[in-house]
Scaffold this motif. Structure first.
Motif, PDB file in Angstrom:
ATOM      1  N   LEU A 126       0.824  -1.212   0.000  1.00  0.00           N
ATOM      2  CA  LEU A 126       0.000   0.000   0.000  1.00  0.00           C
ATOM      3  C   LEU A 126       0.854   1.258   0.000  1.00  0.00           C
ATOM      4  CD1 LEU A 126      -2.828  -1.037   2.517  1.00  0.00           C
ATOM      5  CD2 LEU A 126      -3.031  -0.722   0.042  1.00  0.00           C
ATOM      6  N   PHE A 127       1.905   1.283   0.798  1.00  0.00           N
ATOM      7  CA  PHE A 127       2.739   2.478   0.866  1.00  0.00           C
ATOM      8  C   PHE A 127       3.461   2.716  -0.459  1.00  0.00           C
ATOM      9  CE2 PHE A 127       6.805   4.589   1.757  1.00  0.00           C
ATOM     10  CZ  PHE A 127       6.339   5.754   2.343  1.00  0.00           C
ATOM     11  N   TRP A 129       2.433   1.895  -3.347  1.00  0.00           N
ATOM     12  CA  TRP A 129       1.421   2.342  -4.304  1.00  0.00           C
ATOM     13  C   TRP A 129       1.084   3.821  -4.098  1.00  0.00           C
ATOM     14  CZ3 TRP A 129      -4.299   2.165  -3.038  1.00  0.00           C
ATOM     15  CH2 TRP A 129      -5.070   2.665  -4.093  1.00  0.00           C
ATOM     16  N   ILE A 130       0.919   4.234  -2.846  1.00  0.00           N
ATOM     17  CA  ILE A 130       0.451   5.587  -2.555  1.00  0.00           C
ATOM     18  C   ILE A 130       1.577   6.614  -2.657  1.00  0.00           C
ATOM     19  CG2 ILE A 130      -0.557   7.064  -0.762  1.00  0.00           C
ATOM     20  CD1 ILE A 130      -2.008   4.558   0.277  1.00  0.00           C
ATOM     21  N   LYS A 131       2.760   6.274  -2.162  1.00  0.00           N
ATOM     22  CA  LYS A 131       3.823   7.272  -2.043  1.00  0.00           C
ATOM     23  C   LYS A 131       5.072   6.960  -2.867  1.00  0.00           C
ATOM     24  CE  LYS A 131       1.960  10.176   0.865  1.00  0.00           C
ATOM     25  NZ  LYS A 131       1.698  11.585   0.477  1.00  0.00           N
ATOM     26  N   SER A 133       5.951   7.271  -5.960  1.00  0.00           N
ATOM     27  CA  SER A 133       6.399   8.279  -6.921  1.00  0.00           C
ATOM     28  C   SER A 133       6.916   9.538  -6.249  1.00  0.00           C
ATOM     29  CB  SER A 133       5.254   8.640  -7.878  1.00  0.00           C
ATOM     30  OG  SER A 133       4.160   9.196  -7.151  1.00  0.00           O
ATOM     31  N   LYS A 134       6.677   9.704  -4.940  1.00  0.00           N
ATOM     32  CA  LYS A 134       7.113  10.912  -4.229  1.00  0.00           C
ATOM     33  C   LYS A 134       8.514  10.765  -3.635  1.00  0.00           C
ATOM     34  CE  LYS A 134       2.825  12.336  -4.727  1.00  0.00           C
ATOM     35  NZ  LYS A 134       2.467  13.365  -5.727  1.00  0.00           N
ATOM     36  N   TRP A 142      12.067  11.845   3.191  1.00  0.00           N
ATOM     37  CA  TRP A 142      11.545  10.505   3.422  1.00  0.00           C
ATOM     38  C   TRP A 142      12.586   9.612   4.083  1.00  0.00           C
ATOM     39  CZ3 TRP A 142       6.714   9.274   3.647  1.00  0.00           C
ATOM     40  CH2 TRP A 142       5.763  10.000   2.915  1.00  0.00           C
ATOM     41  N   ILE A 180       6.857   0.054   6.027  1.00  0.00           N
ATOM     42  CA  ILE A 180       6.969   1.383   5.416  1.00  0.00           C
ATOM     43  C   ILE A 180       8.422   1.850   5.451  1.00  0.00           C
ATOM     44  CG2 ILE A 180       6.307   3.807   5.682  1.00  0.00           C
ATOM     45  CD1 ILE A 180       3.593   2.826   6.718  1.00  0.00           C
ATOM     46  N   ARG A 306       0.605  21.559  -7.665  1.00  0.00           N
ATOM     47  CA  ARG A 306       0.352  20.281  -8.322  1.00  0.00           C
ATOM     48  C   ARG A 306       0.848  20.379  -9.757  1.00  0.00           C
ATOM     49  NH1 ARG A 306      -5.748  19.412  -8.101  1.00  0.00           N
ATOM     50  NH2 ARG A 306      -5.156  17.382  -8.959  1.00  0.00           N
ATOM     51  N   ASP A 423       3.346  14.745 -12.464  1.00  0.00           N
ATOM     52  CA  ASP A 423       2.476  13.607 -12.785  1.00  0.00           C
ATOM     53  C   ASP A 423       2.553  13.355 -14.294  1.00  0.00           C
ATOM     54  OD1 ASP A 423       0.725  11.536 -12.444  1.00  0.00           O
ATOM     55  OD2 ASP A 423      -0.740  12.673 -11.285  1.00  0.00           O
TER      56      ASP A 423
END
Length: 434
Positions: A126-127, A129-131, A133-134, A142, A180, A306, A423
Motif C-alpha cells: 500500500l505504501f 502504491w500511494i507514495k 512516486s514521491k 523521506w 513502510i 500540483r 504527474d
C-alpha cells in the motif's frame, strides 16, 4: 626522456589518486617499476589501502560525490545505534510471544508472528502504491521520516510485552511501520546512490554500502552479546538504553541527510534558489541551497503546487482557457483552483519548460501565501484576481527566467534533468499565435 644517473624515467602511471608508480630503465638493460612516495612498507599504510579497497568504491574519492564520506560516516553511526536498538526490540518481541514462558504454545507464537509479517507485507504494498512516486523528489525528507518511524516501531515492540492483551495488535502495527520503513529507506537509499555515483558506478557504491552496513551490524552484534545479559528482566535499563540509542540514531540521521548536497532541482531547492534570486539577483550554490532545504516532511501546505495535472484541474470552461493563455505562448498552462496552484504540461514540453513552469508556480504560491517580501514578487503581491495573478506571473517569469536559468548552469546546478514531482498527464491544445 628524463635521465637520472644511469637510469632513465620512461613512464609514470597512477591508480586513481591513491598510488603513483614510475618505470625506469635499468643500467644493465631491462626495466624496473617503483612506487612514488613509498614509505618503506609502513604497515598502517598497507592496512589503510586494504580497508579502502574492501569498503570504499573503486576510484574513491574521484568516483563519488564530494559529500560521500561525510554522509557515510554519519550513516554508519546511525546504523550502529539502530542495530543495538533492534536487539532490544527483538528480545522484547521474543519474550512477548512466549520464549522462556512454559505456558506459551508454539501455535500461538507462530500465529502472532504470521499476523505481524502478513500485515507488514500489506503495508509495504500500500505504501509503495500511494507514495512510491514521491520518494525521488523528497529523498532526504523521506529518508529521515523512515528512520523516525523505525524508532517508533521498535519502541512499540519493546513496550508490547507490558500490555499482554494487546500484544498482537501492537506488534502488527509495528510490523506495518517497519514495512513502510523498508520501502522508504530502500528507495531513498537508491536515490542517494544515484546522486553519489559520478562514474555510473551505482552498483559498486551499493555493494560497498552493503559491506559497510554488514561490518557495522557485526560490531553491533558483538556489543549486543554484552548488553543482552544486562537488560534481561530489567525493563528500566532496557528503556533507558533504548532512549540513549534512539537519541544517537536520530541525531546521526539528521546530520547524515543534512550533509547531502544534491545538484538536481526539486521543488524545495528551486523555491529557495528562486527566492534568493528575486531578492538580490544572486544564485545560491548547491551547498548553500541544500543547507537551507527543510528535511522534515510537511503534511499540510497552505497553497500546494500540483504539477502535471489534467486540463480539467486547471480550467473549468472555454473562457478560462482564454484567460489562461493571456501573455502565455509557452508549453504549459497554469491556474489556481481550489486553493492549489495547478500546472498542465504540453506533450512537447522540454526540461526547460518544466523548470520554467515550476518557477512560475512557486511565485504564484508565494504570492497567495504572502510568504515572500513584496520586493521579491513586485506586482504579484497586489493582485487579487487569480487569473490576473497568473497573467502578471507570466510577465515576471518572461523577464527573469533566461538569466535565472543561465545562473543555474553557471552555479553547476543540473538543468538537463530535475526531481520535480510531475504527474504523467500531458495535454495538447490550440495555442494562440504569438
Amino acid at each position: 626522456m628524463e635521465m637520472k644517473g644511469a637510469e632513465g624515467l620512461i613512464a609514470t602511471e597512477k591508480f586513481g589518486s591513491q598510488e603513483t608508480w614510475r618505470y625506469r630503465v635499468k643500467s644493465g638493460g631491462g626495466m624496473k617499476r617503483e612506487r612514488v612516495g613509498e614509505d618503506g612498507g609502513n604497515p598502517s599504510s598497507s592496512i589503510g589501502a586494504a580497508f579502502k579497497s574492501v569498503f570504499l568504491p573503486q576510484g574513491y574519492p574521484e568516483s563519488v560525490s564530494g559529500d560521500y564520506l561525510q554522509y557515510q560516516c554519519w550513516d554508519t553511526l546511525q546504523a550502529f545505534s539502530s542495530s543495538l536498538s533492534g536487539t532490544l526490540a527483538t528480545q522484547a518481541s521474543l519474550r512477548g510471544v512466549g520464549v522462556g514462558n512454559q505456558e506459551a504454545t508454539v501455535a500461538a507464537a507462530t500465529i502472532t508472528w504470521l499476523l505481524r509479517d502478513g500485515t507488514g507485507m500489506l503495508g509495504r504494498i500500500l505504501f509503495a502504491w500511494i507514495k512510491g512516486s514521491k520518494l525521488d523528489s523528497e529523498a532526504k525528507k523521506w529518508r529521515l521520516f523512515a528512520d523516525i518511524l523505525n524508532d517508533i516501531a521498535m519502541f512499540m515492540e519493546i513496550a508490547a510485552p507490558h500490555f499482554p492483551p494487546f500484544f498482537t495488535l501492537i506488534v502488527c502495527i509495528a510490523g506495518v511501520f517497519k514495512s513502510i520503513v523498508g520501502v522508504a529507506g530502500g528507495a531513498t537509499r537508491a536515490a542517494l546512490t544515484v546522486h553519489q555515483a559520478r562514474r555510473n558506478n551505482m552498483a559498486d557504491i551499493s555493494a560497498k554500502d552493503g559491506s559497510q552496513e554488514t561490518l557495522v551490524n557485526l560490531a553491533g552484534l558483538l556489543v549486543s552479546l554484552v548488553l543482552i545479559p544486562l537488560v534481561t528482566n530489567n525493563p528500566m535499563l532496557t528503556f533507558t538504553l533504548f532512549f540513549l540509542f534512539t537519541v544517537l540514531h536520530l541525531f546521526a540521521n539528521y546530520k547524515a541527510v543534512r550533509s547531502v548536497v544534491m545538484e538536481t532541482l526539486n521543488e524545495a531547492r528551486l523555491s529557495i534558489i528562486l527566492h534568493q534570486y528575486l531578492l538580490d539577483g544572486r544564485i545560491l550554490s548547491p551547498t548553500e541551497a541544500n543547507q537551507r532545504e527543510p528535511v522534515f516532511l510537511e503534511f499540510r501546505r497552505k497553497v500546494p503546487i500540483r504539477l502535471g495535472v489534467r486540463l480539467g484541474d486547471v480550467i473549468k470552461d472555454p473562457q478560462e482557457l482564454q484567460l489562461a493563455l493571456r501573455n502565455n505562448t509557452k508549453a504549459y498552462i497554469i491556474g489556481v483552483q481550489n486553493g492549489s496552484v495547478c500546472v498542465c504540461l504540453a506533450a512537447d514540453a522540454s526540461v526547460g519548460d518544466e523548470i520554467r513552469a515550476a518557477c512560475q508556480a512557486v511565485c504564484i504560491s508565494a504570492a497567495l501565501q504572502k510568504s515572500w517580501p513584496v520586493r521579491a514578487l513586485g506586482q504579484l503581491c497586489n493582485t487579487r484576481d487569480s487569473w490576473e495573478l497568473v497573467s502578471e506571473s507570466h510577465k515576471l517569469v518572461d523577464r527573469m527566467f533566461q538569466p535565472f536559468l543561465a545562473g543555474l548552469e553557471q552555479a553547476r546546478w543540473h538543468t538537463d534533468r530535475t526531481l520535480l514531482d510531475w504527474d504523467e498527464w500531458r495535454v495538447e491544445w490550440r495555442k494562440k499565435s504569438s
